[in-house]
Structure formats: structure tokens, C-alpha cells
Design a protein around this motif. Structure first.
Motif, PDB file in Angstrom:
ATOM      1  N   GLU A 144      30.328   1.105 -37.970  1.00 40.45           N
ATOM      2  CA  GLU A 144      29.167   1.744 -37.359  1.00 40.45           C
ATOM      3  C   GLU A 144      28.152   2.083 -38.445  1.00 40.45           C
ATOM      4  O   GLU A 144      28.496   2.679 -39.470  1.00 40.45           O
ATOM      5  CB  GLU A 144      29.564   3.032 -36.640  1.00 40.45           C
ATOM      6  N   LEU A 145      26.901   1.693 -38.215  1.00 41.67           N
ATOM      7  CA  LEU A 145      25.818   1.947 -39.162  1.00 41.67           C
ATOM      8  C   LEU A 145      25.050   3.192 -38.743  1.00 41.67           C
ATOM      9  O   LEU A 145      24.804   3.403 -37.556  1.00 41.67           O
ATOM     10  CB  LEU A 145      24.890   0.741 -39.231  1.00 41.67           C
ATOM     11  N   ARG A 146      24.688   4.026 -39.714  1.00 44.03           N
ATOM     12  CA  ARG A 146      23.927   5.257 -39.451  1.00 44.03           C
ATOM     13  C   ARG A 146      22.854   5.399 -40.518  1.00 44.03           C
ATOM     14  O   ARG A 146      23.067   6.023 -41.554  1.00 44.03           O
ATOM     15  CB  ARG A 146      24.846   6.483 -39.498  1.00 44.03           C
ATOM     16  N   ASP A 147      21.710   4.790 -40.276  1.00 43.48           N
ATOM     17  CA  ASP A 147      20.623   4.836 -41.248  1.00 43.48           C
ATOM     18  C   ASP A 147      19.310   4.652 -40.496  1.00 43.48           C
ATOM     19  O   ASP A 147      19.316   4.421 -39.279  1.00 43.48           O
ATOM     20  CB  ASP A 147      20.810   3.724 -42.289  1.00 43.48           C
ATOM     21  N   VAL A 148      18.199   4.727 -41.202  1.00 48.33           N
ATOM     22  CA  VAL A 148      16.899   4.481 -40.601  1.00 48.33           C
ATOM     23  C   VAL A 148      16.918   3.084 -39.982  1.00 48.33           C
ATOM     24  O   VAL A 148      17.354   2.123 -40.616  1.00 48.33           O
ATOM     25  CB  VAL A 148      15.784   4.590 -41.667  1.00 48.33           C
ATOM     26  N   ASN A 149      16.496   2.985 -38.739  1.00 48.19           N
ATOM     27  CA  ASN A 149      16.504   1.739 -37.959  1.00 48.19           C
ATOM     28  C   ASN A 149      17.903   1.256 -37.581  1.00 48.19           C
ATOM     29  O   ASN A 149      18.044   0.170 -37.023  1.00 48.19           O
ATOM     30  CB  ASN A 149      15.740   0.617 -38.670  1.00 48.19           C
ATOM     31  N   TYR A 150      18.933   2.028 -37.883  1.00 49.91           N
ATOM     32  CA  TYR A 150      20.314   1.673 -37.525  1.00 49.91           C
ATOM     33  C   TYR A 150      21.033   2.887 -36.936  1.00 49.91           C
ATOM     34  O   TYR A 150      22.114   3.254 -37.393  1.00 49.91           O
ATOM     35  CB  TYR A 150      21.080   1.176 -38.760  1.00 49.91           C
ATOM     36  N   PRO A 151      20.498   3.533 -35.931  1.00 50.71           N
ATOM     37  CA  PRO A 151      21.098   4.767 -35.403  1.00 50.71           C
ATOM     38  C   PRO A 151      22.278   4.487 -34.478  1.00 50.71           C
ATOM     39  O   PRO A 151      22.174   4.595 -33.269  1.00 50.71           O
ATOM     40  CB  PRO A 151      19.940   5.404 -34.638  1.00 50.71           C
ATOM     41  N   GLY A 152      23.399   4.075 -35.069  1.00 52.90           N
ATOM     42  CA  GLY A 152      24.573   3.786 -34.258  1.00 52.90           C
ATOM     43  C   GLY A 152      24.763   2.323 -33.936  1.00 52.90           C
ATOM     44  O   GLY A 152      25.561   1.975 -33.066  1.00 52.90           O
TER      45      GLY A 152
END
Length: 97
Positions: free
Chosen positions: A54-62
Motif C-alpha cells: 500500500e502506497l501512502r504519499d502525495v498522489n498515492y493516498p492508498g
């Protein structure tokens, strides 16, 4: 190991640094710059090793990769859920030698 997405010419990479017996993975993701990983795990489903990142970053919210490991072909195939668009994509990763 390092895994590169087959449709990305090496730009999208999952790097799995370690795996614990409780199903947790120490994983990194690059596109091509580092993207924060919110969590990563492995699990066995119907005798198939499944990797979830699972990605949690700017432009990758979940945004989430759910990948089945195919050991005989040294690749992982599955789904990429792109949370911003709410879209799913079939993806494939191969191990980088």
C-alpha cells in the motif's frame, strides 16, 4: 529483491528488503523516485503467495498493489488500484537480476 514493472521500462520498482514470519514485509517503492509505503505484507491464499503493497504519499493516498508470486516464472502478477482515479490496472513485475 528488486522487481520492475514490465510496462514501465524500469521506472516502477518494488524493492523487498526483508520478510518476517508474521507476514510483514520491509518494502520500498520507486516511480522512479521513492514513494512512501504505508504498509506491505505477504500471505498465503490457496497455496499462492500474495504480496500486498500500500502506497501512502502525495498522489498515492492508498493506492495498492496486490500481486501473486509465480515462482516458476520469477514474476508477480496482479492488480494495481490507483486511488486518485479509482481505477484498477492489470500489472506484472519481474525480478531484476
Amino acid at each position: 529483491g528488486r522487481w520492475t514493472r514490465t510496462d514501465s521500462e524500469g521506472a516502477y520498482v518494488i524493492e523487498i528488503k526483508s520478510a518476517s514470519t508474521d507476514g510483514k514485509l520491509d518494502a520500498r517503492y520507486f516511480n522512479p523516485n521513492p514513494i512512501k509505503v504505508g504498509g506491505a505484507e505477504w500471505q498465503k491464499k490457496n497455496n499462492i503467495l500474495v504480496v500486498v503493497v500500500e502506497l501512502r504519499d502525495v498522489n498515492y493516498p492508498g493506492s495498492t498493489y496486490t500481486l501473486n508470486f509465480i515462482p516458476s516464472e520469477n514474476r508477480m502478477t496482479g492488480n494495481y488500484y490507483q486511488a486518485v482515479e479509482g481505477a484498477n490496472f492489470d500489472v506484472e513485475f519481474v525480478r531484476v537480476r
